[in-house]
Write an enzyme that holds these catalytic residues in place. Structure first.
Site, PDB file in Angstrom:
ATOM      1  N   PRO A   1      64.555  24.385  69.091  1.00 16.42           N
ATOM      2  CA  PRO A   1      64.873  25.659  69.425  1.00 16.42           C
ATOM      3  C   PRO A   1      66.377  25.982  68.848  1.00 16.42           C
ATOM      4  O   PRO A   1      67.444  25.051  68.818  1.00 16.42           O
ATOM      5  CB  PRO A   1      65.005  25.790  70.910  1.00 16.42           C
ATOM      6  CG  PRO A   1      65.096  24.188  71.357  1.00 16.42           C
ATOM      7  CD  PRO A   1      64.592  23.538  70.157  1.00 16.42           C
ATOM      8  N   ASN A   2      66.503  27.298  68.756  1.00 15.12           N
ATOM      9  CA  ASN A   2      67.806  27.789  68.192  1.00 15.12           C
ATOM     10  C   ASN A   2      68.261  27.541  66.704  1.00 15.12           C
ATOM     11  O   ASN A   2      69.271  28.327  66.064  1.00 15.12           O
ATOM     12  CB  ASN A   2      68.927  27.522  69.078  1.00 15.12           C
ATOM     13  CG  ASN A   2      68.854  28.105  70.524  1.00 15.12           C
ATOM     14  OD1 ASN A   2      68.482  29.240  70.696  1.00 15.12           O
ATOM     15  ND2 ASN A   2      68.582  27.017  71.489  1.00 15.12           N
TER      16      ASN A   2
ATOM     17  N   ARG B   1      75.004  30.769  63.908  1.00 16.38           N
ATOM     18  CA  ARG B   1      75.149  29.981  65.329  1.00 16.38           C
ATOM     19  C   ARG B   1      76.254  28.947  65.398  1.00 16.38           C
ATOM     20  O   ARG B   1      76.103  28.029  64.556  1.00 16.38           O
ATOM     21  CB  ARG B   1      73.914  29.506  65.576  1.00 16.38           C
ATOM     22  CG  ARG B   1      74.140  28.354  66.850  1.00 16.38           C
ATOM     23  CD  ARG B   1      72.518  27.711  66.864  1.00 16.38           C
ATOM     24  NE  ARG B   1      72.850  27.047  68.066  1.00 16.38           N
ATOM     25  CZ  ARG B   1      72.090  25.695  68.326  1.00 16.38           C
ATOM     26  NH1 ARG B   1      71.336  25.348  67.372  1.00 16.38           N
ATOM     27  NH2 ARG B   1      72.148  25.274  69.509  1.00 16.38           N
TER      28      ARG B   1
ATOM     29  N   TYR C   1      78.088  23.725  63.368  1.00 16.31           N
ATOM     30  CA  TYR C   1      76.759  23.543  62.704  1.00 16.31           C
ATOM     31  C   TYR C   1      76.772  23.960  61.175  1.00 16.31           C
ATOM     32  O   TYR C   1      75.895  23.766  60.516  1.00 16.31           O
ATOM     33  CB  TYR C   1      75.630  24.357  63.319  1.00 16.31           C
ATOM     34  CG  TYR C   1      75.360  23.799  64.696  1.00 16.31           C
ATOM     35  CD1 TYR C   1      74.761  22.582  64.909  1.00 16.31           C
ATOM     36  CD2 TYR C   1      75.336  24.598  65.744  1.00 16.31           C
ATOM     37  CE1 TYR C   1      74.711  22.022  66.226  1.00 16.31           C
ATOM     38  CE2 TYR C   1      75.308  24.054  66.975  1.00 16.31           C
ATOM     39  CZ  TYR C   1      74.603  22.687  67.226  1.00 16.31           C
ATOM     40  OH  TYR C   1      74.567  22.418  68.376  1.00 16.31           O
TER      41      TYR C   1
ATOM     42  N   ASN D   1      64.594  17.486  64.114  1.00 12.49           N
ATOM     43  CA  ASN D   1      65.762  17.718  64.822  1.00 12.49           C
ATOM     44  C   ASN D   1      65.286  18.744  66.154  1.00 12.49           C
ATOM     45  O   ASN D   1      64.935  19.729  65.811  1.00 12.49           O
ATOM     46  CB  ASN D   1      66.825  18.853  64.006  1.00 12.49           C
ATOM     47  CG  ASN D   1      67.763  19.153  64.706  1.00 12.49           C
ATOM     48  OD1 ASN D   1      68.027  18.788  65.812  1.00 12.49           O
ATOM     49  ND2 ASN D   1      69.040  19.673  63.831  1.00 12.49           N
TER      50      ASN D   1
ATOM     51  N   ALA E   1      67.949  21.199  71.514  1.00 11.59           N
ATOM     52  CA  ALA E   1      68.294  20.848  72.911  1.00 11.59           C
ATOM     53  C   ALA E   1      67.139  20.136  73.574  1.00 11.59           C
ATOM     54  O   ALA E   1      67.194  19.382  74.645  1.00 11.59           O
ATOM     55  CB  ALA E   1      68.532  22.049  73.701  1.00 11.59           C
TER      56      ALA E   1
ATOM     57  N   GLU F   1      64.942  10.795  63.942  1.00  9.10           N
ATOM     58  CA  GLU F   1      65.610  12.094  64.737  1.00  9.10           C
ATOM     59  C   GLU F   1      66.960  12.429  63.631  1.00  9.10           C
ATOM     60  O   GLU F   1      67.656  11.463  63.290  1.00  9.10           O
ATOM     61  CB  GLU F   1      66.168  11.613  66.008  1.00  9.10           C
ATOM     62  CG  GLU F   1      66.524  12.331  66.748  1.00  9.10           C
ATOM     63  CD  GLU F   1      67.002  11.602  68.049  1.00  9.10           C
ATOM     64  OE1 GLU F   1      66.766  10.521  68.460  1.00  9.10           O
ATOM     65  OE2 GLU F   1      68.039  12.091  69.176  1.00  9.10           O
TER      66      GLU F   1
ATOM     67  N   HIS G   1      70.293  15.225  63.812  1.00  7.41           N
ATOM     68  CA  HIS G   1      71.183  16.071  64.391  1.00  7.41           C
ATOM     69  C   HIS G   1      72.201  16.306  63.400  1.00  7.41           C
ATOM     70  O   HIS G   1      72.908  15.552  62.898  1.00  7.41           O
ATOM     71  CB  HIS G   1      71.861  15.509  65.692  1.00  7.41           C
ATOM     72  CG  HIS G   1      70.782  15.210  66.694  1.00  7.41           C
ATOM     73  ND1 HIS G   1      70.270  16.190  67.526  1.00  7.41           N
ATOM     74  CD2 HIS G   1      70.393  13.874  67.182  1.00  7.41           C
ATOM     75  CE1 HIS G   1      69.411  15.384  68.267  1.00  7.41           C
ATOM     76  NE2 HIS G   1      69.434  14.350  68.115  1.00  7.41           N
TER      77      HIS G   1
ATOM     78  N   ARG H   1      80.432  15.098  71.405  1.00 11.37           N
ATOM     79  CA  ARG H   1      80.412  16.564  72.173  1.00 11.37           C
ATOM     80  C   ARG H   1      80.154  16.228  73.619  1.00 11.37           C
ATOM     81  O   ARG H   1      80.409  15.307  74.288  1.00 11.37           O
ATOM     82  CB  ARG H   1      79.273  17.328  71.305  1.00 11.37           C
ATOM     83  CG  ARG H   1      79.533  17.427  69.867  1.00 11.37           C
ATOM     84  CD  ARG H   1      78.491  18.384  69.572  1.00 11.37           C
ATOM     85  NE  ARG H   1      78.329  19.592  70.052  1.00 11.37           N
ATOM     86  CZ  ARG H   1      77.481  20.675  69.801  1.00 11.37           C
ATOM     87  NH1 ARG H   1      76.296  20.351  69.158  1.00 11.37           N
ATOM     88  NH2 ARG H   1      77.348  21.784  70.284  1.00 11.37           N
TER      89      ARG H   1
HETATM   90  C1  DQA Z   1      71.585  19.546  67.424  1.00 12.40           C
HETATM   91  C2  DQA Z   1      72.316  18.877  68.572  1.00 12.40           C
HETATM   92  C3  DQA Z   1      71.752  19.363  70.038  1.00 12.40           C
HETATM   93  O1  DQA Z   1      72.508  18.871  71.085  1.00 12.40           O
HETATM   94  C4  DQA Z   1      71.937  20.998  70.018  1.00 12.40           C
HETATM   95  O2  DQA Z   1      70.993  21.250  71.400  1.00 12.40           O
HETATM   96  C5  DQA Z   1      71.163  21.719  68.960  1.00 12.40           C
HETATM   97  C6  DQA Z   1      71.422  21.051  67.805  1.00 12.40           C
HETATM   98  C7  DQA Z   1      72.203  19.521  66.177  1.00 12.40           C
HETATM   99  O3  DQA Z   1      71.484  19.482  65.236  1.00 12.40           O
HETATM  100  O4  DQA Z   1      73.449  18.835  66.017  1.00 12.40           O
HETATM  101  O5  DQA Z   1      70.506  22.672  69.080  1.00 12.40           O
HETATM  102  O6  DQA Z   1      70.318  18.916  67.615  1.00 12.40           O
END
Ligand code: DQA
Length: 148
Positions: free
Chosen positions: A11-12, A19, A24, A75, A78, A99, A101, A108
């Site tokens: 998501p997002n 964003r 990011y 990825n 959240a 995984e 990120h 963080r």
């Molecule tokens: C993320 C880190 C997560 O904590 C966050 O909710 C994201 C992006 C990252 O790519 O750094 O949406 O996965």
């Protein structure tokens, strides 16, 4: 043997580039998709690049990867910190999971320090920016090339 890799974004991540750019960066998800396609070509992989804001849809895609793909690069956004369902789907896929990120989640908020996914992943790329996707795909290639 399959060299297809599901690269799944949670998501997002469709908002990448606009964003929270301080966290990011300015690259968009289309830029990340292009980076993955270039990397895949260099390593004779095929990438299926996807993003969803809907957990059930992402779980369906993970199920569909089973027996068809060689690995999953995810990825989870959240969902990393909330979703036992995504973790269980990844386990059910019986595929190597990497995984990714973009940010260093450990530098963080404390709620980002725990990942439900890391325990079922063969590797975690964290804090490498979007380059983490390239590193993850290179590692998939390494795993496949060295498979007995
Ligand atoms: C993320 C880190 C997560 O904590 C966050 O909710 C994201 C992006 C990252 O790519 O750094 O949406 O996965």
């Amino acid at each position: 043997m399959s060299r297809t890799v599901l690269v799944l974004n949670g998501p997002n991540l469709n908002m990448l580039g606009t964003r929270e750019p301080a966290t990011y960066g300015r690259e968009t998800l289309a830029d990340v998709s292009a980076l993955c396609a270039r990397t895949a070509e260099q390593h004779e992989l095929t990438v299926e690049f996807r993003q969803s804001n809907h957990e059930g849809e992402a779980i369906d895609w993970i199920h569909q990867a089973r027996g068809r793909c060689a690995a999953i690069v995810i990825n989870p956004g959240a969902w990393t910190h909330t979703s036992i369902a995504i973790r269980d789907a990844l386990t059910a896929s019986e595929l190597p999971v990497i995984e990714v990120h973009i940010s260093n989640v450990h530098a963080r908020e404390t709620f980002r320090h725990h990942s439900y996914v890391s325990g079922v992943a063969v590797a975690v790329m964290c804090g490498f920016g979007t380059n983490g996707y390239r590193l993850a795909l290179e590692h998939v290639s390494h795993l496949l090339n060295n498979k007995g």
